[in-house]
Write an enzyme that holds these catalytic residues in place. Structure first.
Site, PDB file in Angstrom:
ATOM      1  N   ASP A 281     -17.709 -35.937 -17.064  1.00 37.12           N
ATOM      2  CA  ASP A 281     -17.494 -34.495 -17.106  1.00 37.12           C
ATOM      3  C   ASP A 281     -17.979 -33.900 -18.431  1.00 37.12           C
ATOM      4  O   ASP A 281     -17.854 -34.517 -19.488  1.00 37.12           O
ATOM      5  CB  ASP A 281     -15.992 -34.224 -16.933  1.00 37.12           C
ATOM      6  CG  ASP A 281     -15.661 -32.752 -16.913  1.00 37.12           C
ATOM      7  OD1 ASP A 281     -16.130 -32.053 -16.001  1.00 37.12           O
ATOM      8  OD2 ASP A 281     -14.928 -32.299 -17.809  1.00 37.12           O
ATOM      9  N   GLU A 334     -22.540 -34.780 -15.587  1.00 41.26           N
ATOM     10  CA  GLU A 334     -22.455 -33.348 -15.338  1.00 41.26           C
ATOM     11  C   GLU A 334     -23.016 -32.685 -16.603  1.00 41.26           C
ATOM     12  O   GLU A 334     -22.312 -32.517 -17.588  1.00 41.26           O
ATOM     13  CB  GLU A 334     -21.014 -32.896 -15.092  1.00 41.26           C
ATOM     14  CG  GLU A 334     -20.957 -31.444 -14.636  1.00 41.26           C
ATOM     15  CD  GLU A 334     -19.854 -30.630 -15.292  1.00 41.26           C
ATOM     16  OE1 GLU A 334     -19.668 -29.472 -14.895  1.00 41.26           O
ATOM     17  OE2 GLU A 334     -19.189 -31.145 -16.214  1.00 41.26           O
TER      18      GLU A 334
END
Length: 602
Positions: A281, A334
């Site tokens: 993330d 990401e």
């Protein structure tokens, strides 16, 4: 310290008690408190080693015991801290750690052997993103091992991606503010219950990807923050150690011990829980020293630039180590910028990830489909631009949870028009996503055309399946997955320019895109009609003479469409060359539809 750090630090049951070990190099004293001692340290101090690790054996307790570390910090203040290496924790909002020893007997040996030989970039990958607590409320890991696994298998997804399962105190963070990096959340059961869920997915041939959050951690005083009275896990300079967007601390990657904490944590999930990949993330927030920081709010690197060199080397080490020890997994970034080489090997100055989320494709595509078809000709480039850079990285095309929260509404809610028109738009969007080079990811609810914005507080609106249009969407997604996984033209050469060729990219007046996908010796011609008009006689150049058959149409009546072109329909080419192709055929392209065509009998 070693990459298997969790085997040494934390709490480990022995025949006559539990051995505790915690890194707190700047602490004055450390004690273990818990239900065994009435939450008093009883004056028994742990012993400090030269490595800053405090150790204590507590006799007479075992698995299930609740505990915390009482830490007298360098500032002389006593704090009760959860164990950074706890394998399990109390159910939030309680915050104690719990001693746990796994007794799980895995049954996925065949899956693990196959995975070790896998090449994910050249294989089908269709991912269903899930928030475990709201897919269907009130379910445990063991319940989900039946209900969710059966559902994902029926829908034909090859992978499931779970939003963070690591322990977190606030459900509204969806797991992205982690307090227990080594503990699956106790909301749904024990760590072995979570192992059973992963095992059940593997039994159905479904890979499991976990969201992993090394970018930041919350300020809760009982967790990692200021663990020994100093900025231990976080960077001491607030310009590097505090995240302005999320009100959290960021890890100090200049410290070897902190890097090892995170690297060992990645190994932990891959080793102990047989996880098939990590979606990392907020990578961009780690790569850029000036991320969300204005003038004076960040410190340049030694070269005067804005790239966090420690983060770059961390990602390179992370990916090198994980791929080296766990072949066949997928490390996914990401990453929302044009940072060069996210999926290029570290040996070539890349970060070494296997895949990168293509957030540019997502923004452009959702921006395009939100426009009324009458005006789409002006936005045609939004659909074609992604192929200008597609082969720079190995991409995943995400329609993720981020697009259906914080007032953004649902995917269906982004579609123009009303009723059946909105459903047709969404069918076209999903058909286009499954057709486009790159692997695809869909957040739960998209497959049933969820109308309300997602909330972690409630289940998906499963009652919508009583409506034929929503049930048809679900059938379409299952059929897209089946057709996709069975045809290597749609995935075998995603990573290679030979796997894609435009046929006609510039038909802005008709709002039509056509292209060929190639791989595994097969060719699929894709026709995307983003207009509200059915083109009854659309002449299209095709790469080979013969009879072409429709192998998928999002306009099928069983999906809620009008059936203007259906699976099994055929057309025969003639000798008229067109669009740079040797011959052509006349197709019917239904309004708001995607059709796939293949030489009959291929």
């Amino acid at each position: 310290m070693t990459r298997d750090l969790w085997r040494d630090l934390g709490a480990h049951a022995s025949p006559d008690g539990v051995d505790f070990a915690v890194w707190a190099p700047n602490a004055r004293r450390v004690q273990v408190v818990g239900d065994h001692s009435g939450w008093s340290g009883d004056g028994v101090d742990a012993a400090r080693g030269d490595d800053g690790v405090w150790r204590l054996h507590v006799p007479g307790i075992g698995d299930g015991a609740l505990y915390k570390y009482a830490v007298e910090g360098a500032d002389g203040v006593w704090r009760e801290k959860a164990d950074p290496f706890a394998a399990w924790a109390e159910v939030p909002p309680s915050t104690a750690s719990r001693v746990f020893t796994s007794a799980y007997d895995w049954t996925d040996q065949a899956w693990m052997r196959r995975r070790a030989q896998a090449q994910p970039w050249a294989e089908p990958m269709s991912t269903y993103e899930v928030h475990l607590g709201s897919w269907l409320e009130g379910r445990s890991y063991r319940d989900l091992a039946t209900e969710l696994v059966d559902y994902v298998a029926r829908q034909g997804f090859t992978h499931v991606e779970l939003m963070p399962v690591m322990e977190h105190p606030f459900g509204g963070s969806w797991g992205y503010q982690v307090t227990g990096y080594y503990a699956p959340t106790s909301r749904y059961g024990s760590p072995d219950d979570f192992r059973a869920l992963v095992d059940a997915f593997h039994a159905e041939g479904i890979g499991v990807i976990l969201d992993w959050v090394p970018a930041h951690f919350p300020r809760d005083e009982w967790a990692l923050a200021r663990f020994d009275g100093t900025p231990l896990y976080e960077h001491p300079d607030p310009r590097r150690g505090e995240h302005p967007d999320w009100g959290t601390y960021t890890f100090d990657l200049t410290k070897g011990e902190v890097r090892e904490f995170l690297l060992a944590n990645a190994f932990y999930w891959l080793e102990e829980f047989h996880i098939d990949g990590l979606r990392v993330d907020a990578v961009a927030s780690m790569l850029y020293l000036d991320y969300s920081r204005g003038p004076g709010g960040w410190v340049p690197n030694i070269h005067g630039g804005n790239i966090d060199l420690e983060a770059v080397s961390f990602f390179q080490e992370l990916n090198r180590a994980c791929y080296g020890r766990f072949p066949g997994i997928s490390m996914i970034a990401e990453e929302s910028t044009a940072f060069d080489g996210v999926t290029r090997g570290a040996e070539h100055d890349g970060l070494g990830f296997g895949f990168k989320w293509n957030l540019g494709w997502m923004h452009d595509t959702l921006g395009y489909v939100a426009v009324d078809p009458v005006f789409r000709s002006h936005d045609h480039h939004r659909l074609t631009f992604a192929m200008m850079y597609h082969h720079a990285e190995n991409f995943i095309l995400p329609l993720s949870h981020d697009e259906v929260v914080h007032g953004k509404g649902s995917l269906l809610g982004k579609m123009p028009g009303e009723g059946d028109d909105r459903l047709a738009h969404l069918r076209t969007l999903l058909g286009y996503q499954w057709s486009h080079p790159g692997k695809q990811l869909l957040f739960m609810g998209g497959e049933i055309a969820q109308d309300r914005e997602w909330s972690q507080e409630r289940s998906l609106d499963w009652h919508l399946l009583d409506h034929p249009g929503h049930a048809g969407m679900q059938r379409l997604v299952a059929d897209l997955n089946a057709a996709y996984t069975q045809n290597p033209a749609l995935w075998a050469d995603d990573h290679d320019p030979s796997g894609f060729a435009w046929i006609e990219a510039d038909d802005t007046d008709s709002n039509v895109l056509t292209f060929a996908r190639r791989g595994g010796g097969r060719t699929v011609v894709v026709a995307v009609n983003m207009s509200g008009v059915t083109w009854d006689a659309y002449r299209l150049g095709v790469p080979a003479a013969g009879t072409w058959q429709c192998v998928l149409s999002t306009d099928q009546a069983e999906y809620g469409g009008w059936g203007a072109t259906q699976r099994g329909d055929t057309v025969t080419t003639d000798d008229e060359p067109l669009h740079g192709q040797p011959c052509s055929a006349v197709l019917r392209l239904p309004a708001l539809s995607v059709t796939w065509w293949e030489i009959a009998g291929a």
